[in-house]
Design an enzyme around this catalytic site. Sequence first.
Site, PDB file in Angstrom:
ATOM      1  N   ARG A  82       1.189  -1.542   0.228  1.00 25.10           N
ATOM      2  CA  ARG A  82       0.019   0.127   0.519  1.00 25.10           C
ATOM      3  C   ARG A  82       0.654   1.313   0.004  1.00 25.10           C
ATOM      4  O   ARG A  82       1.853   1.561   0.783  1.00 25.10           O
ATOM      5  CB  ARG A  82      -0.572   0.573   1.547  1.00 25.10           C
ATOM      6  CG  ARG A  82      -2.038   1.448   1.632  1.00 25.10           C
ATOM      7  CD  ARG A  82      -2.295   1.436   2.382  1.00 25.10           C
ATOM      8  NE  ARG A  82      -3.061   2.015   3.176  1.00 25.10           N
ATOM      9  CZ  ARG A  82      -2.759   3.297   4.115  1.00 25.10           C
ATOM     10  NH1 ARG A  82      -1.894   2.928   4.751  1.00 25.10           N
ATOM     11  NH2 ARG A  82      -3.577   4.408   4.386  1.00 25.10           N
ATOM     12  N   ARG A 113      -9.965  20.427   9.349  1.00 22.91           N
ATOM     13  CA  ARG A 113      -8.930  20.947   9.905  1.00 22.91           C
ATOM     14  C   ARG A 113      -9.483  22.414  10.298  1.00 22.91           C
ATOM     15  O   ARG A 113     -10.552  23.163   9.790  1.00 22.91           O
ATOM     16  CB  ARG A 113      -7.767  20.879   9.428  1.00 22.91           C
ATOM     17  CG  ARG A 113      -6.972  20.058   9.558  1.00 22.91           C
ATOM     18  CD  ARG A 113      -5.638  19.949   8.955  1.00 22.91           C
ATOM     19  NE  ARG A 113      -4.807  18.658   8.202  1.00 22.91           N
ATOM     20  CZ  ARG A 113      -5.142  17.500   9.068  1.00 22.91           C
ATOM     21  NH1 ARG A 113      -5.253  17.656  10.939  1.00 22.91           N
ATOM     22  NH2 ARG A 113      -4.311  16.517   8.619  1.00 22.91           N
ATOM     23  N   LYS A 145     -12.864   1.892   1.378  1.00 23.19           N
ATOM     24  CA  LYS A 145     -12.662   2.483   2.764  1.00 23.19           C
ATOM     25  C   LYS A 145     -14.116   3.303   3.283  1.00 23.19           C
ATOM     26  O   LYS A 145     -14.840   4.348   3.014  1.00 23.19           O
ATOM     27  CB  LYS A 145     -11.533   3.253   2.601  1.00 23.19           C
ATOM     28  CG  LYS A 145     -10.105   3.503   2.501  1.00 23.19           C
ATOM     29  CD  LYS A 145      -9.128   4.326   2.437  1.00 23.19           C
ATOM     30  CE  LYS A 145      -8.713   4.515   3.825  1.00 23.19           C
ATOM     31  NZ  LYS A 145      -7.868   5.565   4.135  1.00 23.19           N
ATOM     32  N   THR A 153      -6.211  -0.558  10.171  1.00 24.89           N
ATOM     33  CA  THR A 153      -5.830  -0.291  11.359  1.00 24.89           C
ATOM     34  C   THR A 153      -5.606  -0.530  12.817  1.00 24.89           C
ATOM     35  O   THR A 153      -6.795  -1.021  13.038  1.00 24.89           O
ATOM     36  CB  THR A 153      -7.330   0.494  11.418  1.00 24.89           C
ATOM     37  OG1 THR A 153      -7.554   1.638   9.777  1.00 24.89           O
ATOM     38  CG2 THR A 153      -6.161   2.270  12.527  1.00 24.89           C
TER      39      THR A 153
END
Length: 483
Positions: free
Chosen positions: A40, A81, A222, A280
Amino acid sequence: MAAHMFSRDRKVKVLATLGPASGSPEMIEKMYKAGVDAFRMNMSHGEHKAHAKNVASIRALEKKAGRPITILADLQGPKLRIGTFAKAPVELKTGAKFTLDLQKKKGDAKRVNLPHREIIETLEPGHTLLLDDGKIRLEVTKADGKCVETKVIVGGPISDRKGVNVPEVVLPVSSLTDKDRKDLTFALDQDVDWIALSFVQRPEDVAEARRLIGGKAALLAKIEKPAAIDRLDEILELSDAVMVARGDLGVELLPEQVPPLQKQIVAAARKLGRPVVVATQMLESMIKSPTPTRAEVSDVATAIYDGADAIMLSAESAVGDWPIESATMMDRIASQVENDPSYAERVHFTETVPDETTADALAAASYNIARTIKTSAIVCFTTSGSTARRMARERPSVPLLVLTPNRHTARRVGLLWGAHAVVTRDVSDFEEMIAKAKRMALRHKLGEAGSRLIVCAGVPFGTPGSTNLLHVVRLSGNELKRK
């Protein structure tokens, strides 16, 4: 490297992220030998030049090993953000008021800039805002489209440009930023095999990415946003594979909600015959430690028992101190689980009902034949890979030898449970098909004298999606001898 042209002894695949700790030809080869099946590239980090070097290294290794090796490019997606503070960090006290607005001036303990008008305009009283990976929790008390007033539910220190998550809202934001589009063009130019799409909220996000990819790579969605769970089946229909991205799911959901959702996503993908990657923090402690915790080992094993096609290393292999050991550990856990006598029963806990098609009927029949008589492998001839996906969905007890004339198909199969792909010339008739199946099974150590093979293909040969033939043959063991 000669031994590595043969199939792995396990069926689940290992996907490893490349980074500063592993981005050299020598490390890539060592990781491959340690058990990594696919690599990846995280487009959130690194320059295109570095990623191009990694692609070149993998393709050189592929040639050396005589085996197709899979490359996945993972797009960053939108990064929401807050702005900056006059004096960072500031302390947000639980119960205090805190405002997020569009003003560009530096923030303080009472307010900060949120440079995302689409979020400001979407939020309503009662919605939750999470800052800094969920460490700070805010509840919206007032919103007028220009600023958002909140109450601090969970306080703490906060500094510049920390991330923002909005778990209860489908945001009017595309999954593809300008950066993603540039990264996508680069990845396709590098001839990668899979594109991973981040920040998927709805099927339309997947459709947009698929249109831009234009068939040049397979598409993995995802699942990291709670909104995607509500439309999971629709997203799966438009995707070639999915990833359970537990890091972001764990930010926007309560921790205890993630394990059942992982099982739900894996089961849904299995039913539709889509490869599913669990990712993860699988061996998180191995970023700094040469050994994992027992809980991490159990977590990896659970994903394998559930029937995941692939398990993924993230920071462990990208920036960790022990990338080779992490890959070796994944390989060891997978091998141990698959040798568990109860594994076959557990991996079939999810019922995969065949569609009313000839191809699905033959896939189910192949699985049952392999259960009934001693068989060493299922050999499938495929151009597009659809036959291999149908076979893998059944989770047969024997390896799946995928023979294809299409190198792109062979590389994409690298994320598919139990599949061992070989690039070979297409066959033109039945006799040639059987002879090639026997030779390839012997050459790749998937059979010996007396072994039975299940052979599946489509007639006429070379026609995608035409699987309509199943044949059981026995190896004499001398098929490799020149006549």
